[in-house]
Scaffold this active site. Structure first.
Site, PDB file in Angstrom:
ATOM      1  N   ARG A   1     -34.658 -11.171 -19.755  1.00 41.66           N
ATOM      2  CA  ARG A   1     -34.857 -10.896 -21.383  1.00 41.66           C
ATOM      3  C   ARG A   1     -35.696  -9.877 -22.088  1.00 41.66           C
ATOM      4  O   ARG A   1     -35.599  -8.898 -21.734  1.00 41.66           O
ATOM      5  CB  ARG A   1     -36.645 -11.700 -21.153  1.00 41.66           C
ATOM      6  CG  ARG A   1     -37.576 -11.613 -21.568  1.00 41.66           C
ATOM      7  CD  ARG A   1     -39.010 -12.730 -22.013  1.00 41.66           C
ATOM      8  NE  ARG A   1     -40.111 -12.396 -22.803  1.00 41.66           N
ATOM      9  CZ  ARG A   1     -41.254 -13.153 -22.171  1.00 41.66           C
ATOM     10  NH1 ARG A   1     -41.649 -13.343 -20.831  1.00 41.66           N
ATOM     11  NH2 ARG A   1     -41.651 -12.809 -23.346  1.00 41.66           N
TER      12      ARG A   1
ATOM     13  N   ARG B   1     -34.112 -38.533 -28.021  1.00 42.65           N
ATOM     14  CA  ARG B   1     -34.056 -39.680 -27.105  1.00 42.65           C
ATOM     15  C   ARG B   1     -35.445 -40.528 -26.808  1.00 42.65           C
ATOM     16  O   ARG B   1     -35.848 -41.210 -26.742  1.00 42.65           O
ATOM     17  CB  ARG B   1     -33.591 -39.538 -26.143  1.00 42.65           C
ATOM     18  CG  ARG B   1     -31.996 -39.901 -26.376  1.00 42.65           C
ATOM     19  CD  ARG B   1     -31.006 -39.488 -24.548  1.00 42.65           C
ATOM     20  NE  ARG B   1     -31.386 -37.951 -24.602  1.00 42.65           N
ATOM     21  CZ  ARG B   1     -29.816 -36.916 -24.472  1.00 42.65           C
ATOM     22  NH1 ARG B   1     -29.124 -37.603 -25.251  1.00 42.65           N
ATOM     23  NH2 ARG B   1     -30.131 -36.430 -23.473  1.00 42.65           N
TER      24      ARG B   1
ATOM     25  N   ASN C   1     -32.770 -17.409 -30.333  1.00 42.51           N
ATOM     26  CA  ASN C   1     -32.486 -18.245 -31.573  1.00 42.51           C
ATOM     27  C   ASN C   1     -32.278 -17.657 -32.842  1.00 42.51           C
ATOM     28  O   ASN C   1     -32.809 -16.373 -32.284  1.00 42.51           O
ATOM     29  CB  ASN C   1     -33.537 -19.201 -31.846  1.00 42.51           C
ATOM     30  CG  ASN C   1     -33.357 -20.585 -31.890  1.00 42.51           C
ATOM     31  OD1 ASN C   1     -32.741 -20.771 -31.581  1.00 42.51           O
ATOM     32  ND2 ASN C   1     -35.292 -20.896 -31.763  1.00 42.51           N
ATOM     33  N   PRO C   2     -31.228 -17.750 -33.549  1.00 44.84           N
ATOM     34  CA  PRO C   2     -30.410 -18.784 -33.913  1.00 44.84           C
ATOM     35  C   PRO C   2     -29.803 -18.789 -32.822  1.00 44.84           C
ATOM     36  O   PRO C   2     -28.912 -18.231 -32.665  1.00 44.84           O
ATOM     37  CB  PRO C   2     -30.096 -19.295 -35.006  1.00 44.84           C
ATOM     38  CG  PRO C   2     -29.926 -17.766 -35.694  1.00 44.84           C
ATOM     39  CD  PRO C   2     -30.842 -16.422 -34.922  1.00 44.84           C
ATOM     40  N   VAL C   3     -28.832 -19.901 -32.298  1.00 45.29           N
ATOM     41  CA  VAL C   3     -28.363 -20.346 -31.090  1.00 45.29           C
ATOM     42  C   VAL C   3     -27.192 -20.549 -31.424  1.00 45.29           C
ATOM     43  O   VAL C   3     -26.489 -19.670 -30.777  1.00 45.29           O
ATOM     44  CB  VAL C   3     -29.163 -21.285 -29.835  1.00 45.29           C
ATOM     45  CG1 VAL C   3     -29.171 -22.780 -29.993  1.00 45.29           C
ATOM     46  CG2 VAL C   3     -28.936 -20.887 -28.558  1.00 45.29           C
ATOM     47  N   ASP C   4     -26.774 -21.005 -32.407  1.00 48.37           N
ATOM     48  CA  ASP C   4     -25.544 -21.488 -32.520  1.00 48.37           C
ATOM     49  C   ASP C   4     -24.827 -19.903 -32.221  1.00 48.37           C
ATOM     50  O   ASP C   4     -23.979 -19.635 -32.591  1.00 48.37           O
ATOM     51  CB  ASP C   4     -25.499 -21.875 -33.352  1.00 48.37           C
ATOM     52  CG  ASP C   4     -25.763 -23.578 -33.147  1.00 48.37           C
ATOM     53  OD1 ASP C   4     -25.094 -24.296 -31.940  1.00 48.37           O
ATOM     54  OD2 ASP C   4     -26.805 -24.018 -33.582  1.00 48.37           O
TER      55      ASP C   4
ATOM     56  N   HIS D   1     -28.620 -26.256 -34.127  1.00 51.77           N
ATOM     57  CA  HIS D   1     -29.740 -26.373 -33.905  1.00 51.77           C
ATOM     58  C   HIS D   1     -30.551 -25.541 -34.558  1.00 51.77           C
ATOM     59  O   HIS D   1     -30.993 -23.977 -34.939  1.00 51.77           O
ATOM     60  CB  HIS D   1     -29.438 -25.199 -31.935  1.00 51.77           C
ATOM     61  CG  HIS D   1     -31.636 -25.629 -31.442  1.00 51.77           C
ATOM     62  ND1 HIS D   1     -32.244 -27.162 -31.591  1.00 51.77           N
ATOM     63  CD2 HIS D   1     -32.673 -24.481 -31.106  1.00 51.77           C
ATOM     64  CE1 HIS D   1     -33.505 -26.679 -31.142  1.00 51.77           C
ATOM     65  NE2 HIS D   1     -33.666 -25.224 -30.679  1.00 51.77           N
TER      66      HIS D   1
ATOM     67  N   ARG E   1     -35.343 -35.048 -27.256  1.00 50.99           N
ATOM     68  CA  ARG E   1     -36.177 -35.280 -27.921  1.00 50.99           C
ATOM     69  C   ARG E   1     -36.262 -36.252 -29.278  1.00 50.99           C
ATOM     70  O   ARG E   1     -36.326 -37.017 -29.275  1.00 50.99           O
ATOM     71  CB  ARG E   1     -36.894 -34.040 -29.524  1.00 50.99           C
ATOM     72  CG  ARG E   1     -37.905 -33.982 -30.026  1.00 50.99           C
ATOM     73  CD  ARG E   1     -39.222 -34.191 -29.326  1.00 50.99           C
ATOM     74  NE  ARG E   1     -40.411 -34.617 -30.763  1.00 50.99           N
ATOM     75  CZ  ARG E   1     -41.108 -34.621 -29.999  1.00 50.99           C
ATOM     76  NH1 ARG E   1     -41.703 -34.691 -28.913  1.00 50.99           N
ATOM     77  NH2 ARG E   1     -41.778 -35.503 -31.139  1.00 50.99           N
TER      78      ARG E   1
ATOM     79  N   ASP F   1     -32.760 -30.958 -28.756  1.00 49.56           N
ATOM     80  CA  ASP F   1     -32.955 -32.077 -29.727  1.00 49.56           C
ATOM     81  C   ASP F   1     -31.718 -33.450 -29.582  1.00 49.56           C
ATOM     82  O   ASP F   1     -33.078 -34.144 -29.764  1.00 49.56           O
ATOM     83  CB  ASP F   1     -31.927 -31.788 -30.866  1.00 49.56           C
ATOM     84  CG  ASP F   1     -32.352 -30.076 -32.014  1.00 49.56           C
ATOM     85  OD1 ASP F   1     -33.578 -29.984 -31.978  1.00 49.56           O
ATOM     86  OD2 ASP F   1     -31.081 -29.230 -32.411  1.00 49.56           O
TER      87      ASP F   1
END
Length: 242
Positions: free
Chosen positions: A19, A94, A63-66, A116, A92, A89
């Site tokens: 972390r 579904r 983030n920003p994860v990509d 994302h 969420r 995403d």
């Protein structure tokens, strides 16, 4: 010629968790998840340099994860790196559609791909409920997905359990304990973004659904935006300004 994501082979050293914390205040009004890019990129790059030579799977949640997943992979030299984001995403989506159609979420099949963030792409054309196509309130879904970062930031400041559940679900598949599909940030041409990955015995293979022209254009737009955003990240050797 369309980008072709590649398969990623399994390797299973003992899992662990690292972390990192950076000291900044996200005041962005739009593209909120990108608001921490300049602060998080140097910290993640430092960690990636420390983990060069690590032989296992890496799941990135920052983030920003990509953008952060790409940064970690490029600095560390690791190929088996996945970003946790589009599977959140998709889950969420579904859940929202299950509520809309008044069915169990287990009966809903559908993906959210791309970024994302504000340029998430809902795969409406291949969404089904109980095996049948259904009308999707796509504008309401997109608004809900875009509204969530601000709600989280203005609430407790962090998510409660979504990322943890997504990490656990992905880790089980990456370690070969179960087979299945996760929407993860992986290489797509010269960028990283979220697409479905099918895990079989720990090996991940892209399984991007058939897209309509409109969905493909949205995915290409997300890729272009992420490509441009990556060029504006601090260089690997830069540190956070104090």
């Amino acid at each position: 010629m369309r980008p072709r994501p590649r398969a990623l082979q399994a390797s299973h050293p003992a899992p662990g968790e690292l972390r990192l914390e950076t000291d900044f205040k996200n005041t962005a009004a739009r593209d909120i998840r990108r608001g921490g890019a300049a602060a998080n990129a140097p910290a993640l790059g430092t960690l990636a340099r420390e983990l060069r030579g690590y032989g296992g799977t890496v799941l990135v949640v920052t983030n920003p994860v990509d953008l952060m997943t790409r940064r970690f992979a490029e600095v560390s030299g690791r190929t088996r790196v996945f970003g946790i984001g589009s599977n959140l995403d998709s889950a969420r989506y579904r859940l929202l559609l299950a509520r809309y159609t008044q069915v169990s979420p287990d009966l809903v099949r559908g993906h959210v791909i791309g970024e994302h963030g504000d340029r998430a792409v809902v795969c409406v054309s291949t969404t089904t409920v109980d095996g049948r196509p259904v009308p999707v309130p796509v504008h309401a879904v997109v608004e809900d997905l875009q509204r969530r970062p601000a709600l989280i930031r203005n609430g407790i400041g962090r998510t409660r359990c979504g990322p943890a559940g997504a990490v656990l679900s992905t880790l089980r598949k990456a370690l070969g304990l179960v087979d299945g599909v996760e929407e993860l940030s992986v290489p797509y041409g010269d960028v990283w973004l979220g697409i479905p990955m099918r895990f079989t015995g720990g090996t991940a293979v892209p399984c991007l659904p058939r897209l309509t022209r409109s969905e493909r254009l949205c995915l290409d737009s997300a890729a272009g935006s992420l490509r441009d955003a990556y060029t504006r990240l601090p260089a690997h050797t830069e540190r956070i300004a104090t």
